[in-house]
Design a protein around this motif. Structure first.
Motif, mmCIF file in Angstrom:
data_model
loop_
_atom_site.group_PDB
_atom_site.id
_atom_site.type_symbol
_atom_site.label_atom_id
_atom_site.label_comp_id
_atom_site.label_asym_id
_atom_site.label_seq_id
_atom_site.Cartn_x
_atom_site.Cartn_y
_atom_site.Cartn_z
ATOM 1 N N ASN A 1 4.711 19.368 -7.390
ATOM 2 C CA ASN A 1 5.251 19.594 -6.046
ATOM 3 C C ASN A 1 4.394 20.552 -5.228
ATOM 4 O O ASN A 1 4.416 20.508 -3.989
ATOM 5 C CB ASN A 1 6.674 20.145 -6.163
ATOM 6 N N ILE A 2 3.659 21.436 -5.895
ATOM 7 C CA ILE A 2 2.847 22.415 -5.153
ATOM 8 C C ILE A 2 1.405 21.942 -4.980
ATOM 9 O O ILE A 2 0.564 22.692 -4.490
ATOM 10 C CB ILE A 2 2.865 23.785 -5.880
ATOM 11 N N SER A 3 1.103 20.722 -5.381
ATOM 12 C CA SER A 3 -0.258 20.215 -5.286
ATOM 13 C C SER A 3 -0.555 19.773 -3.853
ATOM 14 O O SER A 3 0.289 19.155 -3.182
ATOM 15 C CB SER A 3 -0.446 19.042 -6.253
ATOM 16 N N SER A 4 -1.784 20.077 -3.389
ATOM 17 C CA SER A 4 -2.207 19.646 -2.052
ATOM 18 C C SER A 4 -2.387 18.135 -1.996
ATOM 19 O O SER A 4 -2.197 17.513 -0.931
ATOM 20 C CB SER A 4 -3.511 20.345 -1.653
ATOM 21 N N ASN A 5 -2.732 17.538 -3.119
ATOM 22 C CA ASN A 5 -2.870 16.075 -3.160
ATOM 23 C C ASN A 5 -1.550 15.391 -2.847
ATOM 24 O O ASN A 5 -1.510 14.368 -2.151
ATOM 25 C CB ASN A 5 -3.368 15.632 -4.539
ATOM 26 N N LYS A 6 -0.467 15.946 -3.377
ATOM 27 C CA LYS A 6 0.846 15.345 -3.129
ATOM 28 C C LYS A 6 1.206 15.405 -1.646
ATOM 29 O O LYS A 6 1.753 14.445 -1.081
ATOM 30 C CB LYS A 6 1.912 16.071 -3.968
ATOM 31 N N ASP A 7 0.872 16.507 -1.008
ATOM 32 C CA ASP A 7 1.159 16.642 0.431
ATOM 33 C C ASP A 7 0.315 15.671 1.257
ATOM 34 O O ASP A 7 0.814 15.041 2.208
ATOM 35 C CB ASP A 7 0.893 18.080 0.883
ATOM 36 N N ASN A 8 -0.970 15.533 0.911
ATOM 37 C CA ASN A 8 -1.844 14.632 1.677
ATOM 38 C C ASN A 8 -1.407 13.178 1.522
ATOM 39 O O ASN A 8 -1.391 12.412 2.504
ATOM 40 C CB ASN A 8 -3.289 14.783 1.204
ATOM 41 N N LEU B 1 0.836 -1.195 0.000
ATOM 42 C CA LEU B 1 0.000 0.000 0.000
ATOM 43 C C LEU B 1 0.876 1.252 0.000
ATOM 44 O O LEU B 1 0.567 2.250 -0.668
ATOM 45 C CB LEU B 1 -0.929 -0.006 1.216
ATOM 46 N N GLU B 2 1.965 1.217 0.743
ATOM 47 C CA GLU B 2 2.907 2.342 0.746
ATOM 48 C C GLU B 2 3.475 2.576 -0.662
ATOM 49 O O GLU B 2 3.559 3.726 -1.133
ATOM 50 C CB GLU B 2 4.033 2.059 1.733
ATOM 51 N N VAL B 3 3.848 1.504 -1.345
ATOM 52 C CA VAL B 3 4.385 1.627 -2.706
ATOM 53 C C VAL B 3 3.334 2.207 -3.651
ATOM 54 O O VAL B 3 3.626 3.068 -4.491
ATOM 55 C CB VAL B 3 4.864 0.245 -3.207
ATOM 56 N N SER B 4 2.101 1.773 -3.500
ATOM 57 C CA SER B 4 1.028 2.256 -4.362
ATOM 58 C C SER B 4 0.768 3.748 -4.149
ATOM 59 O O SER B 4 0.601 4.512 -5.110
ATOM 60 C CB SER B 4 -0.246 1.455 -4.095
ATOM 61 N N LEU B 5 0.746 4.191 -2.889
ATOM 62 C CA LEU B 5 0.512 5.613 -2.608
ATOM 63 C C LEU B 5 1.682 6.474 -3.089
ATOM 64 O O LEU B 5 1.476 7.603 -3.560
ATOM 65 C CB LEU B 5 0.287 5.812 -1.107
ATOM 66 N N LYS B 6 2.899 5.970 -2.994
ATOM 67 C CA LYS B 6 4.049 6.719 -3.522
ATOM 68 C C LYS B 6 3.920 6.925 -5.027
ATOM 69 O O LYS B 6 4.177 8.016 -5.548
ATOM 70 C CB LYS B 6 5.349 5.965 -3.216
ATOM 71 N N PHE C 1 0.106 10.134 4.383
ATOM 72 C CA PHE C 1 -0.251 8.714 4.515
ATOM 73 C C PHE C 1 0.974 7.811 4.357
ATOM 74 O O PHE C 1 1.094 6.792 5.057
ATOM 75 C CB PHE C 1 -1.318 8.341 3.489
ATOM 76 N N VAL C 2 1.859 8.184 3.466
ATOM 77 C CA VAL C 2 3.069 7.379 3.252
ATOM 78 C C VAL C 2 3.926 7.370 4.516
ATOM 79 O O VAL C 2 4.478 6.318 4.917
ATOM 80 C CB VAL C 2 3.864 7.917 2.045
ATOM 81 N N GLN C 3 4.045 8.502 5.188
ATOM 82 C CA GLN C 3 4.831 8.563 6.425
ATOM 83 C C GLN C 3 4.219 7.684 7.518
ATOM 84 O O GLN C 3 4.941 7.017 8.277
ATOM 85 C CB GLN C 3 4.929 10.010 6.899
ATOM 86 N N ILE C 4 2.902 7.667 7.594
ATOM 87 C CA ILE C 4 2.236 6.809 8.591
ATOM 88 C C ILE C 4 2.527 5.332 8.319
ATOM 89 O O ILE C 4 2.821 4.560 9.253
ATOM 90 C CB ILE C 4 0.717 7.074 8.587
ATOM 91 N N LEU C 5 2.463 4.947 7.072
ATOM 92 C CA LEU C 5 2.734 3.549 6.705
ATOM 93 C C LEU C 5 4.182 3.180 6.978
ATOM 94 O O LEU C 5 4.477 2.047 7.397
ATOM 95 C CB LEU C 5 2.395 3.334 5.227
#
Length: 234
Positions: free
Chosen positions: A49-56, A36-41, A60-64
């Motif tokens: 880089n300035i997209s809010s989607n990328k930050d959100n 799941l971490e690989v998929s979200l990455k 999740f990736v950090q939590i995983l």
């Protein structure tokens, strides 16, 4: 999570590799955390880089990643034991984020088992392996038969080679014959184009030529003289 889902088109397909709950049991979260971490990455790389989607997604990736750190080194061994049960699919946005929400809810509400016993591998995998082995064996036997009996290409080459040699020999034999024919034709043309003087020399010299041919015979001269003498006598 809902805001992130709304910012992605509904018909967008996201690739994910996972194990169903009915297969992994109490180890479901443990066995799905890494993929799941690989998929979200991979999904996060689709945004700027300035997209809010990328930050959100990065959150999740950090939590995983923290979850993997707490699970420890036994994660890799467990994933290898369940390797034949993993499924890779492409889900639409809604289906994908339902899976993500279910994962985090399950991780917060249940306790993961330390030891995970994998069920037997699916029979479809065994059939695939058997089929591959059969195809490989058949291919090996076919190759061995070709080496023993000679491949069709080698047979055709063996038949065509004598024909090529025969054609070459016939061509070499025809070259001297053609040269002789050209020589005979050249001689005939040379004789026809010979100078007229040569022909005259071969026929012999003429008896009279030029003014000598116009001199009257001796008998005619004597008769003329007699006529003059008779005229004088009269």
């Amino acid at each position: 999570m809902s805001l992130l889902k709304q910012n992605i088109p509904k018909d967008y397909k996201i690739t994910v590799r996972y194990i169903p709950k009915e297969v992994s049991g109490m180890c479901w979260v443990k066995l799905n955390v890494f993929h799941l971490e690989v998929s979200l990455k991979g999904l996060g790389q689709k945004f700027g880089n300035i997209s809010s989607n990328k930050d959100n997604i990065g959150t999740f990736v950090q939590i995983l990643q923290e979850m993997r750190y707490h699970i420890g080194h036994g994660l890799e061994d467990s994933m290898l034991e369940f390797e034949c049960h993993y499924i890779e699919e492409m889900w639409l946005t809604a289906r994908y984020f339902e899976f993500v929400e279910d994962f985090f809810n399950t991780a917060n509400s249940s306790r993961e088992a330390e030891d995970c016993e994998p069920p037997p591998c699916p029979t479809s995998t065994k059939r695939t392996v058997t089929t591959t082995t059969t195809v490989s064996t058949t291919s090996t036997q076919h190759s061995a038969n070709e080496r023993r009996n000679g491949s069709p290409d080698d047979t055709e080459k063996g038949v065509l080679l004598p024909k090529v040699v025969e054609s070459s020999l016939l061509l070499l034999l025809a070259i001297p014959l053609i040269a002789v024919v050209f020589l005979l034709v050249w001689k005939i043309k040379s004789r026809r184009n010979a100078p007229q003087t040569e022909r005259r020399v071969e026929e012999g010299p003429a008896l009279f030529s030029g003014e000598e041919a116009n001199i009257p015979p001796i008998d005619v001269v004597i008769s003329e003289k007699n006529r003059l003498n008779i005229i004088r006598a009269v």
